[in-house]
Write a protein that holds these residues in place. Structure first.
Motif, PDB file in Angstrom:
ATOM      1  N   ASN A  74       0.825  -1.201   0.000  1.00 28.60           N
ATOM      2  CA  ASN A  74       0.000   0.000   0.000  1.00 28.60           C
ATOM      3  C   ASN A  74       0.864   1.258   0.000  1.00 28.60           C
ATOM      4  O   ASN A  74       1.703   1.437   0.855  1.00 28.60           O
ATOM      5  CB  ASN A  74      -0.872  -0.047   1.260  1.00 28.60           C
ATOM      6  CG  ASN A  74      -1.741   1.169   1.395  1.00 28.60           C
ATOM      7  OD1 ASN A  74      -2.066   1.819   0.410  1.00 28.60           O
ATOM      8  ND2 ASN A  74      -2.119   1.468   2.621  1.00 28.60           N
ATOM      9  N   GLY A  75       0.643   2.120  -0.983  1.00 31.54           N
ATOM     10  CA  GLY A  75       1.351   3.394  -1.002  1.00 31.54           C
ATOM     11  C   GLY A  75       2.735   3.327  -1.617  1.00 31.54           C
ATOM     12  O   GLY A  75       3.416   4.336  -1.732  1.00 31.54           O
ATOM     13  N   ALA A 116      -6.177   9.955   8.438  1.00 36.59           N
ATOM     14  CA  ALA A 116      -5.593   9.100   7.390  1.00 36.59           C
ATOM     15  C   ALA A 116      -4.413   8.273   7.897  1.00 36.59           C
ATOM     16  O   ALA A 116      -4.298   7.089   7.579  1.00 36.59           O
ATOM     17  CB  ALA A 116      -5.153   9.964   6.211  1.00 36.59           C
ATOM     18  N   ILE A 157      -4.058   4.312   7.611  1.00 32.86           N
ATOM     19  CA  ILE A 157      -2.960   3.700   6.836  1.00 32.86           C
ATOM     20  C   ILE A 157      -2.159   2.767   7.742  1.00 32.86           C
ATOM     21  O   ILE A 157      -1.812   1.652   7.364  1.00 32.86           O
ATOM     22  CB  ILE A 157      -2.049   4.793   6.231  1.00 32.86           C
ATOM     23  CG1 ILE A 157      -2.791   5.540   5.110  1.00 32.86           C
ATOM     24  CG2 ILE A 157      -0.736   4.191   5.711  1.00 32.86           C
ATOM     25  CD1 ILE A 157      -2.088   6.798   4.622  1.00 32.86           C
ATOM     26  N   VAL A 166      -5.808   3.582   1.619  1.00 36.28           N
ATOM     27  CA  VAL A 166      -6.627   4.794   1.573  1.00 36.28           C
ATOM     28  C   VAL A 166      -6.793   5.290   0.132  1.00 36.28           C
ATOM     29  O   VAL A 166      -5.819   5.466  -0.588  1.00 36.28           O
ATOM     30  CB  VAL A 166      -6.017   5.909   2.449  1.00 36.28           C
ATOM     31  CG1 VAL A 166      -6.658   7.267   2.156  1.00 36.28           C
ATOM     32  CG2 VAL A 166      -6.170   5.564   3.927  1.00 36.28           C
ATOM     33  N   ALA A 167      -8.065   5.485  -0.255  1.00 39.02           N
ATOM     34  CA  ALA A 167      -8.395   6.051  -1.564  1.00 39.02           C
ATOM     35  C   ALA A 167      -8.795   7.506  -1.381  1.00 39.02           C
ATOM     36  O   ALA A 167      -9.305   7.891  -0.327  1.00 39.02           O
ATOM     37  CB  ALA A 167      -9.545   5.265  -2.194  1.00 39.02           C
ATOM     38  N   LEU A 168      -8.580   8.312  -2.414  1.00 37.18           N
ATOM     39  CA  LEU A 168      -8.941   9.734  -2.377  1.00 37.18           C
ATOM     40  C   LEU A 168      -9.953  10.040  -3.470  1.00 37.18           C
ATOM     41  O   LEU A 168      -9.957   9.407  -4.526  1.00 37.18           O
ATOM     42  CB  LEU A 168      -7.687  10.595  -2.591  1.00 37.18           C
ATOM     43  CG  LEU A 168      -6.623  10.481  -1.512  1.00 37.18           C
ATOM     44  CD1 LEU A 168      -5.334  11.175  -1.957  1.00 37.18           C
ATOM     45  CD2 LEU A 168      -7.103  11.068  -0.185  1.00 37.18           C
ATOM     46  N   GLU A 172       1.852   8.104  -1.169  1.00 34.40           N
ATOM     47  CA  GLU A 172       0.522   7.646  -0.720  1.00 34.40           C
ATOM     48  C   GLU A 172      -0.614   8.367  -1.437  1.00 34.40           C
ATOM     49  O   GLU A 172      -1.638   7.757  -1.744  1.00 34.40           O
ATOM     50  CB  GLU A 172       0.391   7.839   0.803  1.00 34.40           C
ATOM     51  CG  GLU A 172       1.211   6.836   1.594  1.00 34.40           C
ATOM     52  CD  GLU A 172       1.373   7.219   3.069  1.00 34.40           C
ATOM     53  OE1 GLU A 172       1.837   6.355   3.842  1.00 34.40           O
ATOM     54  OE2 GLU A 172       1.062   8.365   3.447  1.00 34.40           O
ATOM     55  N   GLY A 187      -3.351   6.702  -3.757  1.00 36.68           N
ATOM     56  CA  GLY A 187      -4.731   6.938  -3.316  1.00 36.68           C
ATOM     57  C   GLY A 187      -5.648   7.416  -4.421  1.00 36.68           C
ATOM     58  O   GLY A 187      -6.856   7.189  -4.379  1.00 36.68           O
ATOM     59  N   ASN A 201      -5.697   2.637  -5.386  1.00 43.08           N
ATOM     60  CA  ASN A 201      -6.600   2.473  -4.233  1.00 43.08           C
ATOM     61  C   ASN A 201      -8.000   2.979  -4.556  1.00 43.08           C
ATOM     62  O   ASN A 201      -8.997   2.403  -4.093  1.00 43.08           O
ATOM     63  CB  ASN A 201      -6.039   3.183  -2.995  1.00 43.08           C
ATOM     64  CG  ASN A 201      -4.798   2.497  -2.457  1.00 43.08           C
ATOM     65  OD1 ASN A 201      -4.461   1.392  -2.903  1.00 43.08           O
ATOM     66  ND2 ASN A 201      -4.098   3.133  -1.542  1.00 43.08           N
ATOM     67  N   SER A 202      -8.080   4.029  -5.368  1.00 47.59           N
ATOM     68  CA  SER A 202      -9.421   4.510  -5.733  1.00 47.59           C
ATOM     69  C   SER A 202     -10.085   3.543  -6.718  1.00 47.59           C
ATOM     70  O   SER A 202     -11.308   3.406  -6.714  1.00 47.59           O
ATOM     71  CB  SER A 202      -9.365   5.944  -6.252  1.00 47.59           C
ATOM     72  OG  SER A 202      -8.348   6.118  -7.193  1.00 47.59           O
TER      73      SER A 202
END
Ligand SMILES: [Zn+2]
Length: 410
Positions: free
Chosen positions: A20-21, A302, A306, A312-314, A345, A349, A353-354
C-alpha cells in the motif's frame, strides 16, 4: 495495431503486487499499447525492435501516470449554489444553511423542474472537465431527485453522458441522500419508497452498480441505512456508505457488517470502525477537499487508517455544495498537507486504491501489461512535484482505453 508512447521521462505507478502506497518509478521506459490495453512496458529500444511497425507517439519528456480514478462524485445537478457559498463566507454554517431550506434540499427542488436534455447537457460539460484534469474514470451518484422518476432521470443522464464522453462513468444509486421535503414528517414512508420502488426499478433497468446512503445524524440512521443497503444487495447492487462524516454514528462498523465496497468521509471514525473495515476489506475513501471547502479544522485520520493497513483512496466529492472541483490534483495537495499523507501515498490513493473503491483494481489504476491503457502524461520533473506545485493543471495528454482523448497544445 500497436502504438508506442516513447520519449517519456519514465513511468510512475503503484502495482497490484506491491505494498500500500508504494510506487514503481522507472526511468526511460516506453509503453506499448495494443487496442485498448497496455501490451508491454519496457526500454524504448527493446519495444522498437519487438514492434517495428508500431505507430509512435511522442511523450514530450513527460512522466506517464495511470489516469486518475475519482471514486466519489455527485455531478448530476441543475443549479450551482454560489449564493450559499457567500452565506458561508459571511458566517453561516453548512448545517444552518440546510436548515433554512438550502443545501441538498435546495438542489432537489430545482432538479425536479429541469428537463432531461438540459440536465444531460450540463452534466456532459461538467464531466468533460474531469478528463481535462487527468481523471479517466469517475464513480457518479444520483441523489438530487429523491423521487422514483427523478432518481431514474439522474441515472439515465449518466448513462447518456457515458455513451458520449471518453471517460468511464460508474453509476451509483443514492436515493438515500436526504429525506425530501414532502416526507419530512413521514420518513419511514420514504425509506419504504426507496426499498420497495426505487431499488427494484433501478435494478430492473440496470442503471446502477452500487447503492449508497448518507448515514448521518439528522439524515439516515444506521438502522435505516442497513435496511436500504440490505435491500440493494438483494437486487445485486453492492453497498457504499457516506459514514461518520459530521458525527460518529457507527457508519464504518455498518459498512463492514453489510460488506460494503467502501466507506467514505470517515472524519469521526472510531478505532473499532477501522478494525471492522480492515477485517471485511472495506476500502476507506477520504475526501479532504470537502473539509477544506467547508473550512473545517479537522480531517479524517488518514495516518491512523494507513497504519492499520488499509489502502486509503482519495476522491473529489465533486458536488454543488460542499466540494466544487473536478481537479483530483488539488485533492492530492490537500491530502498531503492536512492528512499528512506522503506524495507516494496520495498518488496511490488517486489511482490504484481509488480503483479498489469501485472494484476496478484488476483493470485500471496502475500501469501494468494487460490493464486498460488509461494513461496521463504529466509535465513534472519528479513524483513529489505533483502535490507540491498546486492548483495548476500538470496534464499534457490523456489516453483512455488506448486512444488519445485530450491534449494540451503548446
Ligand atoms: Zn458524497
Amino acid at each position: 495495431m500497436i502504438k508506442i508512447i516513447d520519449n517519456l521521462q519514465g513511468i510512475i505507478t503503484p502495482r497490484l503486487d506491491s505494498a500500500n502506497g508504494d510506487l514503481l518509478i522507472q526511468d526511460s521506459v516506453a509503453i506499448a499499447i495494443e487496442n485498448e490495453n497496455i501490451k508491454k512496458i519496457g526500454l524504448a529500444e527493446d519495444l522498437h525492435k519487438e514492434f517495428p511497425n508500431a505507430k509512435m507517439i511522442d511523450g514530450k519528456g513527460c512522466w506517464a501516470v495511470p489516469g486518475f480514478v475519482d471514486p466519489h462524485t455527485h455531478p448530476v445537478f441543475y443549479k450551482t449554489r454560489e449564493d450559499e457559498f457567500e452565506m458561508r463566507i459571511l458566517g453561516k454554517s453548512y448545517e444552518e444553511i440546510a436548515a433554512a431550506g438550502g443545501g441538498i434540499r435546495n438542489s432537489v427542488r430545482v432538479f425536479r423542474e429541469v428537463s432531461f436534455d438540459t440536465l444531460a447537457e450540463l452534466t456532459y460539460h461538467r464531466i468533460l472537465k474531469f478528463l481535462e484534469y487527468g481523471t479517466t474514470t469517475i464513480e457518479a451518484k444520483s441523489g438530487y431527485g429523491l423521487s422514483v422518476e427523478d432518481e431514474i432521470k439522474s441515472l439515465r443522464v449518466l448513462k447518456k453522458v457515458s455513451a458520449l464522453l471518453p471517460i468511464t462513468i460508474v453509476p451509483t444509486f443514492l436515493g438515500a441522500h436526504e429525506v425530501p421535503d414532502e416526507y419530512q414528517n413521514k420518513r419511514d414512508k420514504y425509506v419504504e419508497l426507496i426499498i420497495k420502488e426505487m431499488i427494484p426499478k433501478v435494478a430492473e433497468d440496470n442503471l446502477a452498480e452500487f447503492c449508497d446512503v448518507f448515514c448521518e445524524k439528522n439524515v439516515f440512521t444506521v438502522e435505516e441505512s442497513e435496511r436500504i443497503l440490505t435491500a440493494a444487495k438483494d437486487y445485486g447492487m453492492r453497498p457504499k456508505l457516506h459514514a461518520d462524516e459530521l458525527h460518529y454514528t457507527g457508519g464504518a462498523e455498518l459498512a463492514a457488517k453489510v460488506q460494503a465496497i467502501s466507506a467514505d468521509h470517515l472524519l469521526m471514525i472510531s478505532d473499532e470502525g477501522i478494525a471492522a473495515m480492515k477485517s471485511q476489506g472495506v476500502i476507506p475513501v477520504l475526501l479532504p477537499g470537502t473539509a477544506f471547502y467547508l473550512g473545517k479544522q479537522s480531517y479524517a485520520p488518514a495516518r491512523k487508517i494507513i497504519e492499520a493497513g488499509l489502502p486509503v483512496a482519495l476522491a473529489t466529492d465533486f458536488n454543488p455544495g460542499s466540494s466544487v472541483t473536478q481537479n483530483m490534483q488539488i485533492i492530492l495537495t490537500i491530502a498531503a498537507i492536512h492528512m499528512k499523507m506522503t506524495p507516494k501515498e496520495v498518488i496511490a490513493g488517486a489511482t490504484l486504491n481509488s480503483a479498489r473503491a469501485i472494484a476496478r483494481e484488476k483493470t485500471i489504476g496502475s500501469l501494468e501489461a494487460g490493464k486498460k491503457a488509461d494513461i496521463i502524461l504529466l509535465d513534472i520533473p519528479n513524483y513529489k512535484y505533483l502535490p507540491y506545485h498546486y492548483a495548476i493543471n500538470h496534464v499534457k495528454m490523456v489516453f483512455r482505453h488506448g486512444q488519445l482523448v485530450h491534449q494540451v497544445m503548446q
